[in-house]
Design an enzyme around this catalytic site. Structure first.
Site, PDB file in Angstrom:
ATOM      1  N   SER A 263       0.809  -1.214   0.000  1.00 29.70           N
ATOM      2  CA  SER A 263       0.000   0.000   0.000  1.00 29.70           C
ATOM      3  C   SER A 263       0.845   1.268   0.000  1.00 29.70           C
ATOM      4  O   SER A 263       0.343   2.337  -0.332  1.00 29.70           O
ATOM      5  CB  SER A 263      -0.952  -0.003   1.196  1.00 29.70           C
ATOM      6  OG  SER A 263      -0.215  -0.164   2.387  1.00 29.70           O
TER       7      SER A 263
ATOM      8  N   ASP B 167      -4.869   5.980  10.844  1.00 28.39           N
ATOM      9  CA  ASP B 167      -3.849   5.532   9.893  1.00 28.39           C
ATOM     10  C   ASP B 167      -2.601   6.393  10.084  1.00 28.39           C
ATOM     11  O   ASP B 167      -2.586   7.566   9.713  1.00 28.39           O
ATOM     12  CB  ASP B 167      -4.386   5.659   8.464  1.00 28.39           C
ATOM     13  CG  ASP B 167      -3.364   5.227   7.411  1.00 28.39           C
ATOM     14  OD1 ASP B 167      -2.198   4.951   7.773  1.00 28.39           O
ATOM     15  OD2 ASP B 167      -3.738   5.166   6.220  1.00 28.39           O
TER      16      ASP B 167
ATOM     17  N   HIS C 299       0.247   5.379   6.043  1.00 26.03           N
ATOM     18  CA  HIS C 299       0.197   6.013   4.719  1.00 26.03           C
ATOM     19  C   HIS C 299       0.249   7.524   4.901  1.00 26.03           C
ATOM     20  O   HIS C 299       0.043   8.030   6.003  1.00 26.03           O
ATOM     21  CB  HIS C 299      -1.091   5.603   3.998  1.00 26.03           C
ATOM     22  CG  HIS C 299      -1.253   4.112   3.960  1.00 26.03           C
ATOM     23  ND1 HIS C 299      -2.129   3.435   4.773  1.00 26.03           N
ATOM     24  CD2 HIS C 299      -0.594   3.187   3.251  1.00 26.03           C
ATOM     25  CE1 HIS C 299      -2.009   2.136   4.555  1.00 26.03           C
ATOM     26  NE2 HIS C 299      -1.081   1.955   3.635  1.00 26.03           N
TER      27      HIS C 299
END
Ligand SMILES: *[C@@H]1O[C@H](CO)[C@@H](O)[C@H](O)[C@H]1NC(C)=O
Ligand SMILES: *[C@@H]1O[C@H](CO)[C@@H](O)[C@H](O)[C@H]1NC(C)=O
Ligand SMILES: *[C@@H]1O[C@H](CO)[C@@H](O)[C@H](O)[C@H]1NC(C)=O
Ligand SMILES: *[C@@H]1O[C@H](CO)[C@@H](O)[C@H](O)[C@H]1NC(C)=O
Length: 444
Positions: free
Chosen positions: A160, A419, A422
């Site tokens: 990712s 998160d 990312h």
């Protein structure tokens, strides 16, 4: 901006490059500084001409290619003047607006990375640029990037973070030049396979989900399984990207997080080891050995020329770490500014993952007949995109709770998480592509 190409043909770049590199040999070439001043002088005259001698309506039309030319030239001059510059070391400096380059809604990034849409109130993470030690990293230029990969297929393969960087790239490009979505994963929450085209330059940019590079089943393809439940076949590359490998010209490989999470490894369908499965009888292989096998297999596959007969550029991106701290939604990644130099060093694990990448890149060059990867003859190149240090220094710029839309508009739900891995788009990950641009422009 319009669909026109860059204001000068790519061959003029090559000429610049040749004269610049041969000037090192002591021939009769104009010194670089004089060159730069000549360019400045020329541009100033041209600007003056445009400003006083053309009607206002056409000024913008004339100026925009001109400004692009300045930008491209600046890109060229500053990057060639810094051949020894390592982009991997440096510091983040305050540069208001530097990363405010596109609207993530318009280039369709994953909702969970679209922090501004999700209501993130403090967007100060967009006001920093990376200052490498010893040179200036030029700002991303869509036209310069596309000129450098004209007619080519740029593929991102990996996890990712590879996707995060790939989405950043298409956003940076799409904000400046017309584009077309060729293919898109039908599942908008996944974005596991997609391709964008930039027809004016014949460029396509794709992303292929392959968090082990090698063929993997289990969690890698089924979200509802436990994190360590991956079955990885080290004797095969992941089918989807391997099927298209012949048609790739630039391949960015980025993995790291999934091998750390755990997996069971196979060779010719025989279990040869595991990582993170205490209950299994097979050998504990850790994460490093399988990662090296996966890189080797991929590099051997890619270090031959592409189907179009062109030498390829394979770029190995290094690990981009997470910044999880507290254990509540608001304290998991609470920092609002980059770390200052010396404030945050790499952990041993991060150093190890970085050295795996450098060593496998070096080993691939050696297997490929040596050379320093500068594209000798028709051979493909392998380069390292070392982003670990600059990413480690960015505890800000993650979505945090704003991976959800307006997370605090209603009562916080127990399933909500943050998160801290990312990066928001736009955000610090755009810098990965600024460095990638320098790597690609360095090619002959
Ligand atoms: C660049 O680096 C090489 C090897 O480290 C060194 O020999 C050379 O002198 C350096 N050139 C410049 C311009 O710093
Ligand atoms: C981004 O674009 C969307 C859709 O075009 C628009 O609704 C939104 O206001 C824009 N956001 C910003 C920050 O400009
Ligand atoms: C994913 O894993 C779950 C749990 O084992 C299983 O029930 C489901 O069938 C799997 N889905 C697919 C598409 O294989
Ligand atoms: C897999 O098996 C082949 C043939 O036995 C062997 O050459 C290769 O080194 C093995 N690969 C791994 C990753 O163990």
């Amino acid at each position: 901006m319009g669909a026109h190409g860059p204001p000068h043909p790519p061959s003029s770049h090559n000429k610049h490059r040749t004269s610049s590199s041969s000037s090192k040999g002591g021939g009769f070439f104009v010194p670089r500084a004089v060159c730069a001043w000549l360019i400045v002088g020329f541009v100033a005259l041209a600007l003056l001409h445009v400003l006083c001698c053309t009607p206002p309506g056409t000024q913008e039309a004339v100026l925009s290619p001109l400004l692009q030319y300045v930008d491209d030239t600046y890109n060229f001059v500053s990057s060639s003047g810094a051949q020894n510059c390592s982009h991997s070391e440096g510091r983040w400096v305050y540069a208001p607006g530097h990363a405010r380059r596109y609207n993530a809604t318009e280039c369709g990034v994953k909702d969970s990375h679209n922090c501004i849409r999700n209501g993130l109130p403090d967007t100060g993470y967009l006001d920093w640029r990376w200052q490498p030690a010893g040179c200036r990293l030029p700002a991303f230029s869509a036209r310069a990037f596309l000129s450098a990969v004209r007619g080519e297929h740029v593929a991102f393969v990996g996890d990712s973070m590879a996707r995060n960087q790939a989405q950043s790239l298409v956003c940076l490009l799409a904000a400046a030049v017309p584009h077309r979505v060729v293919y898109r994963d039908p599942d908008p929450r996944k974005f596991n396979l997609w391709r964008w085209a930039f027809p004016a330059y014949g460029v396509t940019v794709s992303f292929y989900w392959a968090p082990f590079i090698a063929r993997a089943t289990g969690k890698a393809v089924n979200d509802s399984l436990p994190q360590n439940m991956n079955h990885v076949h080290l004797d095969a590359l992941d089918d989807r990207w391997a099927a298209d490998a012949d048609a790739m010209d630039v391949v960015v490989l980025a993995i790291g997080h999934w091998p750390l999470n755990g997996a069971i490894y196979y060779n010719n369908s025989v279990e040869i080891g595991h990582h993170g499965h205490q209950d299994r009888a097979s050998t504990r292989v850790g994460y490093a050995i399988p990662m090296r096998h996966a890189y080797r297999r991929a590099l051997d596959r890619l270090m031959v020329t592409s189907a179009a007969g062109r030498p390829r550029t394979v770029v190995l991106a290094t690990f981009s770490p997470a910044h999880f701290e507290g254990n509540t939604l608001t304290t998991m990644c609470p920092r609002k500014e980059p770390y200052k130099p010396g404030e945050k060093e790499l952990r041993d694990l991060e150093k190890e993952l970085v050295s795996i990448v450098y060593e496998e890149a070096e080993a691939a060059r050696a297997r490929n007949g040596g050379g320093d990867g500068d594209g000798v003859g028709s051979r493909s190149r392998v380069e390292v995109l070392d982003v670990t240090k600059l990413a480690v220094m960015r505890p800000d710029g993650h979505p945090g709770p704003y991976m959800h839309r307006d997370p605090f508009a209603h009562e916080v739900q127990p399933w909500m998480t943050a998160d801290c891995l990312h990066f928001c788009l736009p955000g610090p990950v755009d810098t990965f592509n600024e460095i990638l641009q320098q790597i690609l422009r360095k090619r002959r």
